[in-house]
Motif scaffolding. Structure first.
Motif, PDB file in Angstrom:
ATOM      1  N   UNK A  72      -1.197 -20.415 -19.363  1.00  0.00           N
ATOM      2  CA  UNK A  72      -0.886 -19.783 -20.718  1.00  0.00           C
ATOM      3  C   UNK A  72      -2.303 -20.145 -21.327  1.00  0.00           C
ATOM      4  N   UNK A  73      -2.994 -21.044 -21.361  1.00  0.00           N
ATOM      5  CA  UNK A  73      -4.178 -21.509 -21.919  1.00  0.00           C
ATOM      6  C   UNK A  73      -5.244 -20.574 -21.557  1.00  0.00           C
ATOM      7  N   UNK A  74      -5.507 -20.441 -20.099  1.00  0.00           N
ATOM      8  CA  UNK A  74      -6.485 -19.377 -19.709  1.00  0.00           C
ATOM      9  C   UNK A  74      -6.192 -18.076 -20.281  1.00  0.00           C
ATOM     10  N   UNK A  75      -4.871 -17.674 -20.104  1.00  0.00           N
ATOM     11  CA  UNK A  75      -4.637 -16.164 -20.458  1.00  0.00           C
ATOM     12  C   UNK A  75      -5.039 -15.959 -22.017  1.00  0.00           C
ATOM     13  N   UNK A  76      -4.580 -17.013 -22.792  1.00  0.00           N
ATOM     14  CA  UNK A  76      -4.855 -17.010 -24.213  1.00  0.00           C
ATOM     15  C   UNK A  76      -6.325 -16.600 -24.485  1.00  0.00           C
ATOM     16  N   UNK A  77      -7.200 -17.605 -23.805  1.00  0.00           N
ATOM     17  CA  UNK A  77      -8.519 -17.625 -23.769  1.00  0.00           C
ATOM     18  C   UNK A  77      -9.157 -16.042 -23.371  1.00  0.00           C
ATOM     19  N   UNK A  78      -8.649 -15.400 -22.415  1.00  0.00           N
ATOM     20  CA  UNK A  78      -9.022 -14.284 -21.970  1.00  0.00           C
ATOM     21  C   UNK A  78      -8.538 -13.083 -22.844  1.00  0.00           C
ATOM     22  N   UNK A  79      -7.443 -13.260 -23.572  1.00  0.00           N
ATOM     23  CA  UNK A  79      -7.012 -12.202 -24.609  1.00  0.00           C
ATOM     24  C   UNK A  79      -8.250 -12.371 -25.869  1.00  0.00           C
ATOM     25  N   UNK A  80      -8.410 -13.600 -26.373  1.00  0.00           N
ATOM     26  CA  UNK A  80      -9.361 -13.926 -27.262  1.00  0.00           C
ATOM     27  C   UNK A  80     -10.688 -13.354 -26.961  1.00  0.00           C
TER      28      UNK A  80
END
Length: 301
Positions: A72-80
């Motif tokens: 989830x942290x990785x996907x959040x960074x990708x969205x940002x």
């Protein structure tokens, strides 16, 4: 352990969020087979079983739960990163949509916006006025780029700049009350008296009510300016922002009934926008400008 792909992580996250392969496939607009294969490949490459498939609904193993938190942290960074990349490609906006909420002092809000847009003649200000839940709804329905109002600060989709505190005071005109005023006036005493309230411009979200006396007759108006006139004329009572009634409180044309049961309220006024949406260069400059000119608090009650 072998390398894994972002697409596999997205499939895994979708299965966890949606509770199954078919629902995840629908959410991702992919086939059930493709999602199932992506998860199987991810587990093989990791050498770890992430999903418990023994029940009616797909669940997480202990290893899967731990892996999902990191994913989830990785996907959040990708969205940002995606949002940032979108911002980099955007040219100067032809217009920006700003909503002034009913809690924002009109003079201060317009002065703030005029100070900025005077320097950007090629970007048109598309200005609207909304009340109560309307400003936030416009933001979430992508009908506004920025609002000056109050928000739910616990909502992770939003970022904000604090502008100050707006105090609301319960008020009556002299002679309106059929009993002696005191700090112990109860809702039961006020139930037979007309209360003036603002019409909520939200269309779809649940409509909050602030110090509305249930069962009391109501007079509904569009904004605080009309509400003030109604209360001044003794047609109803109601809460008004302190910045609008300072003169009337000083000369006695309006009387506060603040007390144990009607304490008034303080609203945190903010400038807010979506943190999960890209913003163009002018919008970002406006955001920086507001941060540099961000205080216009009401006076205390």
């Amino acid at each position: 352990m072998h390398p894994f792909t972002l697409q596999e992580i997205q499939c895994f996250d979708a299965v966890v969020r949606e509770g199954g392969f078919q629902a995840a496939a629908s959410a991702l607009n992919r086939s059930h087979t493709a999602v199932f294969a992506a998860i199987a490949k991810l587990e093989t490459n990791l050498g770890v079983t992430l999903l418990d498939r023994s029940g009616y609904r797909v669940g997480l193993t202990e290893a899967g739960r731990s892996f999902h938190r990191k994913a989830q942290a990785l996907l959040g960074e990708m969205e940002a990163l995606r949002v940032h990349a979108s911002q980099l490609t955007m040219g100067e906006e032809t217009h920006l949509r700003v909503v002034l909420g009913d809690t924002c002092p009109l003079h201060n809000g317009l002065q703030l916006l005029n100070g900025f847009f005077a320097g950007f003649p090629n970007t048109r200000l598309d200005l609207h006025f909304e009340t109560i839940g309307g400003p936030s709804e416009r933001l979430f329905e992508n009908e506004a780029d920025l609002i000056l109002h109050w928000i739910d600060k616990s909502d992770p989709r939003l970022e904000w700049i604090d502008l100050g505190t707006i105090s609301f005071v319960p008020l009556v005109a002299p002679g309106f009350l059929p009993f002696t005023s005191s700090r112990l006036i109860t809702p039961e005493q006020m139930r037979g008296l007309t209360q003036c309230i603002i019409r909520d411009t939200a269309r779809n979200i649940a409509k909050p009510s602030f110090y509305v006396v249930e069962g009391a007759p109501q007079c509904t108006v569009a904004d605080h300016a009309m509400k003030k006139e109604v209360v001044l004329r003794g047609m109803a009572w109601g809460h008004l922002p302190h910045f609008m009634v300072e003169a009337e409180l000083r000369d006695g044309r309006l009387l506060p009934i603040t007390g144990q049961h009607f304490p008034g309220m303080d609203i945190e006024l903010v400038a807010a926008r979506r943190r999960d949406r890209p913003h163009g260069p002018v919008a970002n400059r406006l955001w920086d400008y507001i941060q540099a000119h961000s205080q216009f608090a009401d006076k205390p009650r």
